[in-house]
Design a protein around this motif. Structure first.
Motif, short mmCIF file in Angstrom:
data_model
loop_
_atom_site.label_atom_id
_atom_site.label_comp_id
_atom_site.label_asym_id
_atom_site.label_seq_id
_atom_site.Cartn_x
_atom_site.Cartn_y
_atom_site.Cartn_z
N LEU A 38 -30.87 5.27 -17.85
CA LEU A 38 -31.53 4.06 -18.32
C LEU A 38 -32.99 4.24 -18.68
CD1 LEU A 38 -30.02 1.67 -15.63
CD2 LEU A 38 -29.09 2.23 -17.85
N GLU A 39 -33.71 5.07 -17.91
CA GLU A 39 -35.16 5.18 -18.12
C GLU A 39 -35.66 6.55 -17.67
OE1 GLU A 39 -38.98 2.36 -17.02
OE2 GLU A 39 -36.98 1.70 -16.43
N VAL A 40 -36.63 7.06 -18.42
CA VAL A 40 -37.26 8.34 -18.08
C VAL A 40 -38.76 8.10 -18.14
CG1 VAL A 40 -37.49 10.78 -18.70
CG2 VAL A 40 -35.36 9.57 -19.22
N LYS A 41 -39.47 8.45 -17.05
CA LYS A 41 -40.93 8.24 -17.07
C LYS A 41 -41.64 9.16 -16.10
CE LYS A 41 -42.01 4.04 -15.77
NZ LYS A 41 -42.08 2.65 -15.32
N TYR A 42 -42.93 9.28 -16.30
CA TYR A 42 -43.79 9.95 -15.33
C TYR A 42 -45.02 9.07 -15.17
CZ TYR A 42 -45.62 11.72 -19.78
OH TYR A 42 -46.07 11.80 -21.07
N PRO A 43 -45.31 8.63 -13.94
CA PRO A 43 -46.43 7.72 -13.72
C PRO A 43 -47.78 8.35 -14.11
CG PRO A 43 -45.04 7.85 -11.77
CD PRO A 43 -44.58 8.92 -12.71
N THR A 44 -48.62 7.53 -14.76
CA THR A 44 -49.97 7.98 -15.13
C THR A 44 -50.98 6.98 -14.59
OG1 THR A 44 -49.87 6.80 -17.25
CG2 THR A 44 -49.22 9.13 -17.27
N GLU A 45 -52.22 7.42 -14.49
CA GLU A 45 -53.29 6.53 -14.06
C GLU A 45 -54.49 6.77 -14.96
OE1 GLU A 45 -54.20 7.59 -10.01
OE2 GLU A 45 -54.75 9.63 -10.53
N GLU A 46 -55.31 5.71 -15.12
CA GLU A 46 -56.52 5.85 -15.93
C GLU A 46 -57.62 6.42 -15.06
OE1 GLU A 46 -57.68 2.23 -17.85
OE2 GLU A 46 -56.14 2.45 -19.39
N VAL A 47 -58.28 7.46 -15.58
CA VAL A 47 -59.35 8.11 -14.85
C VAL A 47 -60.56 8.22 -15.77
CG1 VAL A 47 -60.02 10.22 -13.65
CG2 VAL A 47 -57.67 9.46 -13.56
N VAL A 48 -61.73 7.95 -15.22
CA VAL A 48 -62.96 8.09 -16.00
C VAL A 48 -63.45 9.52 -15.83
CG1 VAL A 48 -65.34 7.33 -16.31
CG2 VAL A 48 -63.56 5.67 -15.74
N GLU A 49 -63.57 10.20 -16.96
CA GLU A 49 -64.02 11.59 -16.95
C GLU A 49 -65.40 11.65 -17.61
OE1 GLU A 49 -62.06 14.73 -19.47
OE2 GLU A 49 -61.01 15.11 -17.59
N ILE A 50 -66.33 12.37 -16.99
CA ILE A 50 -67.67 12.51 -17.58
C ILE A 50 -67.81 13.94 -18.07
CG2 ILE A 50 -70.15 12.38 -17.17
CD1 ILE A 50 -69.50 10.27 -14.99
N LYS A 51 -67.94 14.06 -19.39
CA LYS A 51 -68.04 15.37 -20.01
C LYS A 51 -69.18 15.32 -21.02
CE LYS A 51 -64.55 18.73 -21.30
NZ LYS A 51 -63.20 18.89 -21.82
N ASP A 52 -70.09 16.27 -20.96
CA ASP A 52 -71.26 16.29 -21.84
C ASP A 52 -72.01 14.95 -21.81
OD1 ASP A 52 -70.49 18.86 -22.62
OD2 ASP A 52 -69.25 18.10 -24.26
N ALA A 53 -72.17 14.41 -20.61
CA ALA A 53 -72.89 13.15 -20.37
C ALA A 53 -72.23 11.95 -21.06
CB ALA A 53 -74.35 13.28 -20.78
N LYS A 54 -70.96 12.06 -21.42
CA LYS A 54 -70.24 10.94 -22.04
C LYS A 54 -69.10 10.53 -21.12
CE LYS A 54 -71.11 11.91 -26.92
NZ LYS A 54 -71.35 13.30 -27.25
N ARG A 55 -68.96 9.20 -20.94
CA ARG A 55 -67.85 8.67 -20.14
C ARG A 55 -66.64 8.50 -21.04
NH1 ARG A 55 -69.21 5.95 -15.35
NH2 ARG A 55 -67.58 4.42 -15.70
#
Length: 172
Positions: A38-55
């Motif tokens: 019926l369903e295929v999934k992999y749970p994800t979450e939103e994460v804030v990453e700071i790279k080169d001083a950019k969020r």
């Protein structure tokens, strides 16, 4: 053999989660197995990453290397899943796949299974998980749509309002 679909976990090569999901969905469509897988999934979450001083907000896999499948387990579905490219096997002892319990499904964020609480406003409940574990609180409000409960808990001699998931409390 149960005819009810349950959630199973399969182990995949790291980074192949999306490929496994797409290949499995394609196979299900081609072989007309929509009523069994019926369903295929992999749970994800939103994460804030700071790279080169950019969020930057990115989607990160909660369980890298694993894919969750809601399916009716039988020889045919087991064979289809097991022989999908990138799948190394089902999670369970030996070659016997073990379905996830409703509690595990909810706790892992795979699917929200609505919980029926036999609790009314004004009743006392015990917090059974999280940082407030074993605290006693009085119910102020219930939100069945969001599966949230608002309590007033006495901390350090003060009444403190808190909002918790239904799964985190139990009736006294």
């Amino acid at each position: 053999m149960s005819e009810e679909a349950k959630w199973y976990v399969v182990h995949t090569y790291s980074g192949y989660e999306n490929k496994v999901k797409e290949d499995l969905e394609k196979t299900v469509e081609n072989r007309n197995l929509q009523d069994m897988i019926l369903e295929v999934k992999y749970p994800t979450e939103e994460v804030v990453e700071i790279k080169d001083a950019k969020r930057k907000v990115i989607q990160r896999k909660v369980y890298p290397g694993y894919v969750m499948i809601k399916m009716i387990m039988n020889d045919k579905t087991w064979y289809v899943v097991r022989n999908t490219r990138g799948v190394t096997g089902f999670v369970g002892p030996g070659s016997k796949p073990i379905p996830l319990t409703d509690e595990e499904v909810t706790a892992m964020g795979v699917e929200r299974i609505p919980i029926e609480l036999d609790i009314a406003v004004g009743e006392s409940v015990r917090v059974i998980s999280g940082p407030l574990e074993n605290f006693i609180g009085t119910v102020e409000a219930l939100d069945p749509d969001r599966q949230k409960i608002k309590l007033v808990v006495s901390m350090f001699g003060r009444s403190t309002p808190v909002e918790l998931d239904y799964i985190e409390v139990q009736k006294l």
